[in-house]
Scaffold this motif. Structure first.
Motif, PDB file in Angstrom:
ATOM      1  N   ALA A 539      39.262   1.834  27.691  1.00 17.97           N
ATOM      2  CA  ALA A 539      38.013   2.152  26.995  1.00 17.97           C
ATOM      3  C   ALA A 539      37.814   1.255  25.781  1.00 17.97           C
ATOM      4  O   ALA A 539      36.698   0.792  25.491  1.00 17.97           O
ATOM      5  N   LYS A 540      38.890   0.972  25.058  1.00 13.45           N
ATOM      6  CA  LYS A 540      38.791   0.088  23.892  1.00 13.45           C
ATOM      7  C   LYS A 540      38.395  -1.328  24.292  1.00 13.45           C
ATOM      8  O   LYS A 540      37.600  -1.992  23.607  1.00 13.45           O
ATOM      9  N   LEU A 541      38.963  -1.802  25.415  1.00 16.17           N
ATOM     10  CA  LEU A 541      38.586  -3.142  25.893  1.00 16.17           C
ATOM     11  C   LEU A 541      37.113  -3.173  26.311  1.00 16.17           C
ATOM     12  O   LEU A 541      36.410  -4.166  26.083  1.00 16.17           O
ATOM     13  N   GLN A 542      36.647  -2.095  26.914  1.00 14.91           N
ATOM     14  CA  GLN A 542      35.235  -2.049  27.324  1.00 14.91           C
ATOM     15  C   GLN A 542      34.310  -2.026  26.104  1.00 14.91           C
ATOM     16  O   GLN A 542      33.239  -2.640  26.112  1.00 14.91           O
ATOM     17  N   ILE A 543      34.718  -1.334  25.073  1.00 12.41           N
ATOM     18  CA  ILE A 543      33.921  -1.333  23.837  1.00 12.41           C
ATOM     19  C   ILE A 543      33.899  -2.729  23.228  1.00 12.41           C
ATOM     20  O   ILE A 543      32.863  -3.208  22.737  1.00 12.41           O
ATOM     21  N   ALA A 544      35.048  -3.408  23.255  1.00 14.27           N
ATOM     22  CA  ALA A 544      35.117  -4.774  22.708  1.00 14.27           C
ATOM     23  C   ALA A 544      34.197  -5.719  23.462  1.00 14.27           C
ATOM     24  O   ALA A 544      33.695  -6.703  22.894  1.00 14.27           O
ATOM     25  N   GLN A 545      33.940  -5.417  24.743  1.00 15.41           N
ATOM     26  CA  GLN A 545      33.034  -6.256  25.541  1.00 15.41           C
ATOM     27  C   GLN A 545      31.600  -5.767  25.470  1.00 15.41           C
ATOM     28  O   GLN A 545      30.712  -6.355  26.109  1.00 15.41           O
ATOM     29  N   GLY A 546      31.340  -4.687  24.731  1.00 15.83           N
ATOM     30  CA  GLY A 546      29.994  -4.150  24.612  1.00 15.83           C
ATOM     31  C   GLY A 546      29.577  -3.297  25.794  1.00 15.83           C
ATOM     32  O   GLY A 546      28.393  -2.962  25.922  1.00 15.83           O
ATOM     33  N   GLN A 547      30.507  -2.879  26.651  1.00 12.78           N
ATOM     34  CA  GLN A 547      30.199  -2.055  27.821  1.00 12.78           C
ATOM     35  C   GLN A 547      30.345  -0.575  27.438  1.00 12.78           C
ATOM     36  O   GLN A 547      31.291   0.116  27.815  1.00 12.78           O
ATOM     37  N   LEU A 548      29.351  -0.058  26.691  1.00 14.22           N
ATOM     38  CA  LEU A 548      29.463   1.279  26.132  1.00 14.22           C
ATOM     39  C   LEU A 548      29.393   2.373  27.201  1.00 14.22           C
ATOM     40  O   LEU A 548      30.109   3.378  27.125  1.00 14.22           O
ATOM     41  N   LYS A 549      28.524   2.218  28.193  1.00 11.20           N
ATOM     42  CA  LYS A 549      28.423   3.223  29.254  1.00 11.20           C
ATOM     43  C   LYS A 549      29.723   3.322  30.046  1.00 11.20           C
ATOM     44  O   LYS A 549      30.196   4.417  30.364  1.00 11.20           O
ATOM     45  N   SER A 550      30.304   2.146  30.339  1.00 13.74           N
ATOM     46  CA  SER A 550      31.581   2.151  31.055  1.00 13.74           C
ATOM     47  C   SER A 550      32.674   2.796  30.207  1.00 13.74           C
ATOM     48  O   SER A 550      33.539   3.529  30.722  1.00 13.74           O
ATOM     49  N   ALA A 551      32.619   2.547  28.909  1.00 18.26           N
ATOM     50  CA  ALA A 551      33.614   3.143  28.016  1.00 18.26           C
ATOM     51  C   ALA A 551      33.485   4.663  27.985  1.00 18.26           C
ATOM     52  O   ALA A 551      34.498   5.385  27.960  1.00 18.26           O
ATOM     53  N   ILE A 552      32.217   5.163  27.986  1.00 17.86           N
ATOM     54  CA  ILE A 552      31.994   6.614  27.994  1.00 17.86           C
ATOM     55  C   ILE A 552      32.564   7.238  29.269  1.00 17.86           C
ATOM     56  O   ILE A 552      33.201   8.304  29.240  1.00 17.86           O
ATOM     57  N   GLU A 553      32.349   6.583  30.390  1.00 13.47           N
ATOM     58  CA  GLU A 553      32.905   7.090  31.655  1.00 13.47           C
ATOM     59  C   GLU A 553      34.429   7.100  31.619  1.00 13.47           C
ATOM     60  O   GLU A 553      35.071   8.042  32.114  1.00 13.47           O
ATOM     61  N   THR A 554      35.006   6.055  31.047  1.00 12.63           N
ATOM     62  CA  THR A 554      36.479   5.994  30.955  1.00 12.63           C
ATOM     63  C   THR A 554      37.008   7.107  30.053  1.00 12.63           C
ATOM     64  O   THR A 554      38.019   7.753  30.374  1.00 12.63           O
ATOM     65  N   TYR A 555      36.320   7.365  28.929  1.00 18.30           N
ATOM     66  CA  TYR A 555      36.753   8.449  28.048  1.00 18.30           C
ATOM     67  C   TYR A 555      36.599   9.814  28.728  1.00 18.30           C
ATOM     68  O   TYR A 555      37.396  10.738  28.469  1.00 18.30           O
ATOM     69  N   SER A 556      35.602   9.954  29.584  1.00 11.94           N
ATOM     70  CA  SER A 556      35.433  11.211  30.337  1.00 11.94           C
ATOM     71  C   SER A 556      36.633  11.440  31.269  1.00 11.94           C
ATOM     72  O   SER A 556      37.148  12.557  31.384  1.00 11.94           O
ATOM     73  N   GLN A 557      37.062  10.357  31.921  1.00 14.82           N
ATOM     74  CA  GLN A 557      38.269  10.465  32.765  1.00 14.82           C
ATOM     75  C   GLN A 557      39.495  10.839  31.925  1.00 14.82           C
ATOM     76  O   GLN A 557      40.333  11.642  32.346  1.00 14.82           O
ATOM     77  N   LEU A 558      39.584  10.250  30.741  1.00 16.61           N
ATOM     78  CA  LEU A 558      40.710  10.537  29.852  1.00 16.61           C
ATOM     79  C   LEU A 558      40.714  12.004  29.438  1.00 16.61           C
ATOM     80  O   LEU A 558      41.773  12.663  29.432  1.00 16.61           O
ATOM     81  N   LEU A 559      39.552  12.537  29.086  1.00 16.03           N
ATOM     82  CA  LEU A 559      39.475  13.948  28.700  1.00 16.03           C
ATOM     83  C   LEU A 559      39.876  14.874  29.848  1.00 16.03           C
ATOM     84  O   LEU A 559      40.528  15.901  29.633  1.00 16.03           O
TER      85      LEU A 559
END
Length: 586
Positions: A539-559
């Motif tokens: 998720a942090k790597l996706q945020i660094a690339q500006g892929q916020l929607k993908s990061a949100i999905e990854t954090y949902s999986q983490l939760l």
């Protein structure tokens, strides 16, 4: 129908003269003809049947002179009942054959005893004997058998089980052994009174049967029956001595820990409200081992070091090393040496996350009047201090002392010493006041880690991990990347920390896409249970690339993963403890 011939005045000399003649006098009709065939000579009372059939009745041991108690017990039985019936005679003869080493012949004799027919008489005799002892009255009708006859027959059943054990017929042996316990337990449901059967071998036979039965079920590949037999041995009142009870408890705990199967929880008949009931094998084994340690503290049994070894393993598996420390602290002085006590307690407190308590114990152990050159303690103290900035300098000293205390060539210990020295120097460099001092300390740390890597022939993944990490912290990213790839190859991708380290080094080089590819490969090879840190880094790597929607999905999986883990462990604190312990192993 079996008949008995009364003997008014049995004499010991007559019984000693010729046991074969006793059998002929005691049996009539068909029984006499059967016994005549069974007694060809005074050499062996049952060997002829097996020599004709091609069987060998020896087990490779020299013949033993029959115990004179055989004759004495036969005489006691005669005095009490004025007769020696067919089953008692076979029991006596079978025991003689067993003592001689004629196992198959003895089994042949024992199998002629009709256990089903004599069991009711034996039960009635035992129950009447207890009633007579309780009420002290002589108005009751005499029991159908003498207590010595019951003792003789129970021993015959036990020796039959032993004979079957010699022949590796373990299930049949266990069934025969169970008969003894069934007879005694059904006739004496409240347990055996004190000194019951002290005037004969009944108590001795019963103790042997209680201890043998679980072993027979284990050899017979019947773990469930073995566990039930152990519980039966410990829950029923068999008048076992303290050493026998302790031996059974220890063997039961060992079987629960290492049998490989899960037993159903015990159903305690005399359970007190709110009392602890073990839920699984490990809890039951821990309970048994703690009982044994308490008996040692009360001086009821002798100290057995293996008890503490098995308890250490059990509590380590359950993750409760604080409880193990409590048990060690309760041991009386002298049971284990001061050095062992300090060492055990330090390991327990360190495993429980109480590093400073463990360090203080190690400092006491490493004093000049104790054991200042104890290499394991020095290495452990260096490991505790090496990760703390305020203690890193002390950790360096401990590591140096450990390396100096190595008497013999040992590449593993030398490599570990240099590893801990490098980690402590790396931590110590963070507190440097000037850049030049910091660079100098970092250089010394890297040299120690490289020395450890060479000493262990570049095969220790733990050393490689810290070598890679130190290069990354010093911004030597190409070297760090080389070591990270080497680590991943060395471990075969089995360790999550190797994947995370490689991804983070790629991220430090601004290679976010490559880092995400590495994390996706790690997620494909990792079970859902261990994906938490991988998802967080992704998720942090996706945020660094500006892929916020993908990061949100990854954090949902983490939760989702964290929620499942939280429910499985029951509490967040337990989850944190397990995760912390696993991370601390590095």
């Amino acid at each position: 129908m079996k008949s008995k011939i009364r003997i008014k005045q049995p004499r010991r000399a007559g019984l000693r003269r010729d046991l074969g003649q006793i059998m002929k006098c005691l049996c009539t009709g068909e029984q006499l003809r059967k016994v005549d065939k069974m007694i060809p000579s005074s050499e062996s009372l049952a060997a002829k049947d097996y020599s004709l059939s091609g069987y060998s009745s020896k087990i490779g041991v020299p013949e033993k002179k029959p115990d004179t108690r055989n004759i004495e017990e036969a005489e006691l039985s005669l005095r009490e009942s004025s007769s020696l019936n067919y089953e008692e005679a076979r029991a006596l003869l079978g025991r003689i054959e067993y003592q001689k080493g004629n196992i198959e012949a003895a089994l042949h004799v024992f199998e002629g005893i009709d256990i089903a027919a004599i069991s009711p008489k034996m039960k009635l005799t035992l129950s009447k004997r207890v009633d007579r002892r309780k009420r002290r009255s002589h108005d009751y009708a005499p029991p159908p058998m003498s207590i010595h006859a019951v003792s003789l027959l129970l021993e015959a059943i036990f020796l039959k089980a032993k004979s079957l054990q010699h022949l590796q017929r373990f299930r049949e042996a266990a069934q025969s052994c169970t008969v003894i316990l069934d007879i005694v337990e059904s006739s004496l449901p409240e347990g055996l009174p004190e000194n019951f059967g002290a005037d004969c071998k009944l108590q001795e036979t019963l103790i042997k049967a209680v201890e043998l039965l679980p072993e027979l079920w284990k050899f017979g590949d019947s773990p469930h029956e073995a566990i039930l037999s152990y519980r039966r041995a410990l829950l029923h009142q068999w008048n076992l001595d303290a050493e026998t009870t302790a031996r059974i408890q220890k063997q039961f705990a060992i079987f629960l820990l290492y049998c490989g199967g899960e037993a159903s929880p015990p159903n305690l008949r005399c359970q007190i409200d709110s009392s602890f009931v073990p839920r699984n094998n490990i809890e039951e084994a821990i309970l048994l081992l703690m009982i044994l340690l308490r008996k040692v503290s009360l001086k009821r049994i002798e100290w057995d070091p293996s008890i503490l070894d098995h308890l250490s393993f059990a509590l380590s598996m359950s993750g409760d090393l604080r409880a193990l420390a409590n048990q060690i602290e309760e041991l009386l002085p002298g049971v284990i040496s001061r050095k062992e006590r300090y060492n055990f307690l330090a390991l327990c407190y360190y495993g429980a996350g109480e590093d400073l308590v463990a360090l203080n114990l190690l400092r006491k152990l490493l004093q000049s009047n104790e054991d200042p050159h104890c290499v394991p303690a020095l290495l452990m103290a260096s490991r505790i201090c090496g990760g703390k900035p305020n203690l890193a300098e002390e950790g360096i000293k401990f590591a140096h002392r450990a390396l100096e205390s190595l008497d013999e060539e040992c590449s593993e210990l030398e490599g570990t010493g240099n590893l801990l020295l490098g980690v402590a120097r790396s931590t110590h460099s963070n507190s440097a006041l000037s850049d030049s001092e910091r660079v100098s300390r970092q250089s010394e740390a890297l040299q120690a880690l490289e020395r450890a890597w060479k000493i262990t022939s570049m095969k220790d993944p733990n050393i490689l991990y810290y070598l890679c990490l130190e290069n990354a912290e010093q911004r030597k990213l190409e070297a760090a990347l080389y070591y990270a790839k080497y680590l991943l190859k060395l471990e075969g991708g089995s360790n999550i920390k190797g994947w995370l380290l490689l991804a983070r080094i790629l991220s430090a080089q601004k290679r976010f896409v490559d880092g995400e590819i590495v994390l996706n490969a790690a997620l494909d090879q990792t079970g859902k249970w261990d994906q938490g840190e991988l998802l967080r880094t992704k998720a942090k790597l996706q945020i660094a690339q500006g892929q916020l929607k993908s990061a949100i999905e990854t954090y949902s999986q983490l939760l989702a993963v964290l929620q499942v883990q939280s429910k499985s462990f029951g509490s967040g604190r337990r989850l944190h403890k397990v995760y912390f312990t696993r991370e601390k192993a590095y």
